[in-house]
Write an enzyme that holds these catalytic residues in place. Sequence first.
Site, PDB file in Angstrom:
ATOM      1  N   GLU A 200       0.848  -1.191   0.000  1.00 53.61           N
ATOM      2  CA  GLU A 200       0.000   0.000   0.000  1.00 53.61           C
ATOM      3  C   GLU A 200       0.885   1.244   0.000  1.00 53.61           C
ATOM      4  O   GLU A 200       2.005   1.214   0.542  1.00 53.61           O
ATOM      5  CB  GLU A 200      -0.886   0.068   1.254  1.00 53.61           C
ATOM      6  CG  GLU A 200      -2.075  -0.860   1.228  1.00 53.61           C
ATOM      7  CD  GLU A 200      -3.006  -0.636   2.416  1.00 53.61           C
ATOM      8  OE1 GLU A 200      -2.596   0.057   3.390  1.00 53.61           O
ATOM      9  OE2 GLU A 200      -4.127  -1.169   2.398  1.00 53.61           O
ATOM     10  N   ARG A 291     -16.995  -6.718  15.374  1.00 55.80           N
ATOM     11  CA  ARG A 291     -17.285  -6.955  16.800  1.00 55.80           C
ATOM     12  C   ARG A 291     -17.681  -5.645  17.455  1.00 55.80           C
ATOM     13  O   ARG A 291     -17.477  -4.571  16.861  1.00 55.80           O
ATOM     14  CB  ARG A 291     -16.019  -7.497  17.488  1.00 55.80           C
ATOM     15  CG  ARG A 291     -14.909  -6.454  17.495  1.00 55.80           C
ATOM     16  CD  ARG A 291     -13.629  -6.919  18.166  1.00 55.80           C
ATOM     17  NE  ARG A 291     -12.692  -5.818  18.310  1.00 55.80           N
ATOM     18  CZ  ARG A 291     -11.805  -5.477  17.365  1.00 55.80           C
ATOM     19  NH1 ARG A 291     -11.744  -6.150  16.240  1.00 55.80           N
ATOM     20  NH2 ARG A 291     -11.006  -4.442  17.536  1.00 55.80           N
TER      21      ARG A 291
END
Length: 446
Positions: A200, A291
């Site tokens: 990246e 989560r």
Amino acid sequence: MFDKILIANRGEIALRILRACKELGIATVAVHSTADADAMHVRLADESVCVGPPPSKDSYLNVPALLAACEITGADAVHPGYGFLSENARFAEILADHNLHFIGPKADHIRLMGDKIEAKKTARKLGIPVVPGSDGAVAPDQDAMAIAKSIGFPVLVKAAAGGGGRGMKVAHTEADLALALSTAANEAKAAFGDASVYLEKYLQKPRHIEIQVLGDGRGGAIHLGERDCSLQRRHQKVWEEGPSPAIDAASRAKIGSTVAKAMQQLKYLGVGTVEFLYEDGEFYFIEMNTRIQVEHPVTEMITGLDLVLEQIRIAAGGDLPLTQDEVTITGHSIECRVNAENPVTFRPSPGKILQYHPPGGLGVRIDSAVYQGYVIPPYYDSLVGKLIVHGKTRAECLMRLRRALDEMVVEGIETTLPLFRALVREPAIIDGDYHIHWLEQYLAGQ
Ligand code: MV4
């Protein structure tokens, strides 16, 4: 709705889940290791089951013991909290195989977002802006140098199975690339059993901005604004706040609706957090967490929603609590994670809490499971509690935080309270002028 929820976690999040269950009239089962027999969630739960000795692998990660606890108590659902088994797709599937509900996303989405390369490909397909980089893993026979040159140095080598900063190496120049690739691959193989890495563009001084989402699993999804989690030390969040001092209403609406539409297309179920790096007015997707997060109270304080209660209701087939137009962000909230650590060296400081006086007053919330006389065990994370403050404005929030920090007493162990008392008086913090490396640079200068 569920009749009895087994809380497969410990500490403040176990207590947090227990509180939501009580408000929903759902019976609660606490599980604990032998080190947590005196924990508050054990005392307050309707039933409790010891699932093993202190090491997490033998207790909170002990799937057969957790299943047995469900069978013994007749629990019909399991809430995993955060950490431990909360993003373990296999655990979600095993529960389903035993006719137990996993209070979380669909196993396929957990698995998808756990693979950082697949998560990024999915984000891009769904129209979410991503960091420029390689299209998937860099294969050993591929010309990584050509890919890196097309991205432009500096580049970051990341482990596909990584996340949370694990298995990342920066290559500032062409000369650095080969070593960064081999080091990252070797570390990824050792840590995750998967050597896959991707490249990246390395963003030098971004902020860490995360968008909270809520999906009903049937194509409905809303976003609940953002949290700025840039103040981190060694990839551990220290101070989180919302709204971000760096994001204006137009940017919030734009990235929020992009993320909400993506979650609608995915038919995402439950709570989720889409993580971005934010630099020069642009958002770049890096990861998605499937989560409830430690810092969820910041969003609760500015939206008025109980995210854990909604998570449970939606897992039981309920609808979203609000339409997007009904979501309102009111005021400002800051969360400080108070750890049982030396405030300078950050060396863990477990032990007995001899004096404990939590702060109070308007706009002050403490999410903690400690009490006077409680012994913080050395086996788990060192969180004493989360001090969460809300104000009509960021300035009012900072003033309240200053007051609450000065009121708070925790004696018998060392804590990071002194760090927060300094940060809340630091000009750059007061101005909201910081990025992901700011805290480590500040600490290095102390
Ligand atoms: C990055 C980055 C700069 N450029 N990706 C760290 C853990 C994981 N969330 C991703 N991380 C980063 N990814 C690119 N292309 C910098 C980090 C990073 C970081 C990100 C958020 C919060 C704190 C951080 C601390 C160090 C590095």
